[in-house]
Write a protein that holds these residues in place. Structure first.
Motif, PDB file in Angstrom:
ATOM      1  N   VAL A  18       0.845  -1.200   0.000  1.00 49.64           N
ATOM      2  CA  VAL A  18       0.000   0.000   0.000  1.00 49.64           C
ATOM      3  C   VAL A  18       0.877   1.246   0.000  1.00 49.64           C
ATOM      4  O   VAL A  18       0.621   2.210  -0.732  1.00 49.64           O
ATOM      5  CB  VAL A  18      -0.949   0.004   1.218  1.00 49.64           C
ATOM      6  N   LEU A  19       1.927   1.221   0.808  1.00 49.45           N
ATOM      7  CA  LEU A  19       2.845   2.354   0.879  1.00 49.45           C
ATOM      8  C   LEU A  19       3.512   2.601  -0.468  1.00 49.45           C
ATOM      9  O   LEU A  19       3.633   3.758  -0.913  1.00 49.45           O
ATOM     10  CB  LEU A  19       3.904   2.108   1.954  1.00 49.45           C
ATOM     11  N   GLU A  20       3.918   1.532  -1.146  1.00 49.67           N
ATOM     12  CA  GLU A  20       4.577   1.670  -2.446  1.00 49.67           C
ATOM     13  C   GLU A  20       3.658   2.341  -3.461  1.00 49.67           C
ATOM     14  O   GLU A  20       4.070   3.244  -4.195  1.00 49.67           O
ATOM     15  CB  GLU A  20       5.003   0.295  -2.955  1.00 49.67           C
ATOM     16  N   GLY A  26       2.682  10.616  -4.324  1.00 57.61           N
ATOM     17  CA  GLY A  26       3.161  11.640  -3.409  1.00 57.61           C
ATOM     18  C   GLY A  26       2.714  11.482  -1.976  1.00 57.61           C
ATOM     19  O   GLY A  26       2.962  12.354  -1.136  1.00 57.61           O
ATOM     20  N   ASP A  27       2.030  10.375  -1.668  1.00 60.38           N
ATOM     21  CA  ASP A  27       1.560  10.150  -0.308  1.00 60.38           C
ATOM     22  C   ASP A  27       2.546   9.303   0.483  1.00 60.38           C
ATOM     23  O   ASP A  27       3.429   8.661  -0.085  1.00 60.38           O
ATOM     24  CB  ASP A  27       0.177   9.501  -0.303  1.00 60.38           C
ATOM     25  N   THR A  88       1.445  16.149   2.454  1.00 63.48           N
ATOM     26  CA  THR A  88       1.109  15.085   1.511  1.00 63.48           C
ATOM     27  C   THR A  88      -0.337  15.244   1.058  1.00 63.48           C
ATOM     28  O   THR A  88      -1.185  15.736   1.811  1.00 63.48           O
ATOM     29  CB  THR A  88       1.309  13.686   2.129  1.00 63.48           C
ATOM     30  N   PRO A  89      -0.653  14.859  -0.179  1.00 61.78           N
ATOM     31  CA  PRO A  89      -1.978  15.142  -0.741  1.00 61.78           C
ATOM     32  C   PRO A  89      -3.156  14.622   0.078  1.00 61.78           C
ATOM     33  O   PRO A  89      -4.138  15.337   0.272  1.00 61.78           O
ATOM     34  CB  PRO A  89      -1.919  14.473  -2.125  1.00 61.78           C
ATOM     35  N   LYS A  90      -3.094  13.371   0.538  1.00 61.85           N
ATOM     36  CA  LYS A  90      -4.252  12.799   1.231  1.00 61.85           C
ATOM     37  C   LYS A  90      -4.510  13.501   2.552  1.00 61.85           C
ATOM     38  O   LYS A  90      -5.664  13.823   2.890  1.00 61.85           O
ATOM     39  CB  LYS A  90      -4.047  11.300   1.455  1.00 61.85           C
ATOM     40  N   VAL A  91      -3.450  13.764   3.326  1.00 61.80           N
ATOM     41  CA  VAL A  91      -3.621  14.476   4.588  1.00 61.80           C
ATOM     42  C   VAL A  91      -4.165  15.881   4.336  1.00 61.80           C
ATOM     43  O   VAL A  91      -5.091  16.351   5.015  1.00 61.80           O
ATOM     44  CB  VAL A  91      -2.294  14.537   5.380  1.00 61.80           C
ATOM     45  N   HIS A  92      -3.616  16.549   3.349  1.00 59.63           N
ATOM     46  CA  HIS A  92      -4.054  17.901   2.992  1.00 59.63           C
ATOM     47  C   HIS A  92      -5.537  17.901   2.599  1.00 59.63           C
ATOM     48  O   HIS A  92      -6.331  18.712   3.101  1.00 59.63           O
ATOM     49  CB  HIS A  92      -3.188  18.409   1.841  1.00 59.63           C
ATOM     50  N   ARG A 159      -0.176  20.971  -7.212  1.00 57.88           N
ATOM     51  CA  ARG A 159      -1.320  20.892  -6.304  1.00 57.88           C
ATOM     52  C   ARG A 159      -2.223  22.117  -6.442  1.00 57.88           C
ATOM     53  O   ARG A 159      -3.449  22.004  -6.448  1.00 57.88           O
ATOM     54  CB  ARG A 159      -0.854  20.737  -4.854  1.00 57.88           C
ATOM     55  N   LEU A 160      -1.610  23.278  -6.575  1.00 60.37           N
ATOM     56  CA  LEU A 160      -2.383  24.504  -6.737  1.00 60.37           C
ATOM     57  C   LEU A 160      -3.104  24.500  -8.081  1.00 60.37           C
ATOM     58  O   LEU A 160      -4.274  24.896  -8.180  1.00 60.37           O
ATOM     59  CB  LEU A 160      -1.463  25.720  -6.630  1.00 60.37           C
ATOM     60  N   GLN A 161      -2.440  24.043  -9.114  1.00 56.22           N
ATOM     61  CA  GLN A 161      -3.051  23.967 -10.437  1.00 56.22           C
ATOM     62  C   GLN A 161      -4.275  23.057 -10.409  1.00 56.22           C
ATOM     63  O   GLN A 161      -5.328  23.376 -10.976  1.00 56.22           O
ATOM     64  CB  GLN A 161      -2.036  23.462 -11.460  1.00 56.22           C
ATOM     65  N   TRP A 162      -4.145  21.930  -9.728  1.00 55.10           N
ATOM     66  CA  TRP A 162      -5.256  20.986  -9.631  1.00 55.10           C
ATOM     67  C   TRP A 162      -6.453  21.640  -8.939  1.00 55.10           C
ATOM     68  O   TRP A 162      -7.595  21.509  -9.375  1.00 55.10           O
ATOM     69  CB  TRP A 162      -4.806  19.734  -8.876  1.00 55.10           C
TER      70      TRP A 162
END
Length: 220
Positions: A18-20, A26-27, A88-92, A159-162
């Protein structure tokens, strides 16, 4: 439950596979999110534990903290500090979606974050703006938002673009008056045009996204 016991449970749930997979996006967490939610349900709401878990800095611990916290118990400065620490994206994404949106400081922070020089923080402001575009557009200057997106989105960090692109699409989906302009901005900027999209999923390319969502609503 003491934070050390919870951290031990999280460690036992860590899966290298899962980590891989998550690292490719980016998580930095290796716990299956379904299992994380089961653990959170068992723990229930525990604000003190949530703060301790967040303080560990671990991605899985912070995701769990978000699930067991009381969003309205954080003050403005805490939330501002937390969004700056959520790298990281998921936490954010979870922090903004599950905590800041439910906070009495959400609108104040939305305005402040839109003007922040940190792209990660600014993206949180855009995520909150997208939510308002869809649910509470009163008081928003949608034309000015489109002006800013048109001027800034193509050169923004990922991330900002998204986040800006999501706002662009949401304006086009929700507001017929601005739909043609939103599609035109997307077509000229071509942001995320070639983003790999799995079968049966909607492309994040704004003109396609807008057109497909509007068609679905009309047919539904």
């Amino acid at each position: 439950m003491a934070v050390a016991e919870v951290m031990a449970e999280l460690a036992a749930l860590e899966d290298p596979k899962v980590l891989e997979v998550n690292r490719r996006h980016g998580d930095a967490h290796g716990v299956n999110l379904g299992q994380l939610r089961v653990l959170a349900k068992r723990l229930g709401t525990q604000q003190d534990l949530a703060r301790e878990l967040w303080a560990t800095g671990g991605a899985s611990a912070r995701l769990l903290a978000i699930l067991v916290c009381r969003p309205r118990a954080f003050d403005r400065d805490e939330l501002d500090a937390m969004v700056r620490e959520a790298r990281t994206p998921k936490v954010h994404d979870w922090l903004v979606s599950y905590v800041v949106r439910k906070s009495p400081y959400g609108e104040e922070l939305r305005v402040a974050w839109l003007a922040d020089p940190d792209p990660g923080v600014e993206s949180a402001g855009w995520a909150l703006t997208t939510d308002r575009v869809a649910k509470r557009p009163e008081g928003l200057d949608l034309g000015a938002l489109l002006d800013e997106i048109e001027a800034e989105m193509s050169g923004a960090p990922d991330r900002l673009q998204w986040a800006m692109n999501h706002c662009l699409a949401q304006i086009g989906i929700e507001h017929e008056k601005y739909r043609a302009r939103a599609i035109d901005v997307g077509e000229r900027l071509r942001v995320l045009e070639d983003y790999p999209t799995p079968p049966n999923c909607t492309s994040p390319f704004a003109p396609v996204w807008i057109t497909e969502m509007v068609a679905r609503r009309k047919s539904g």
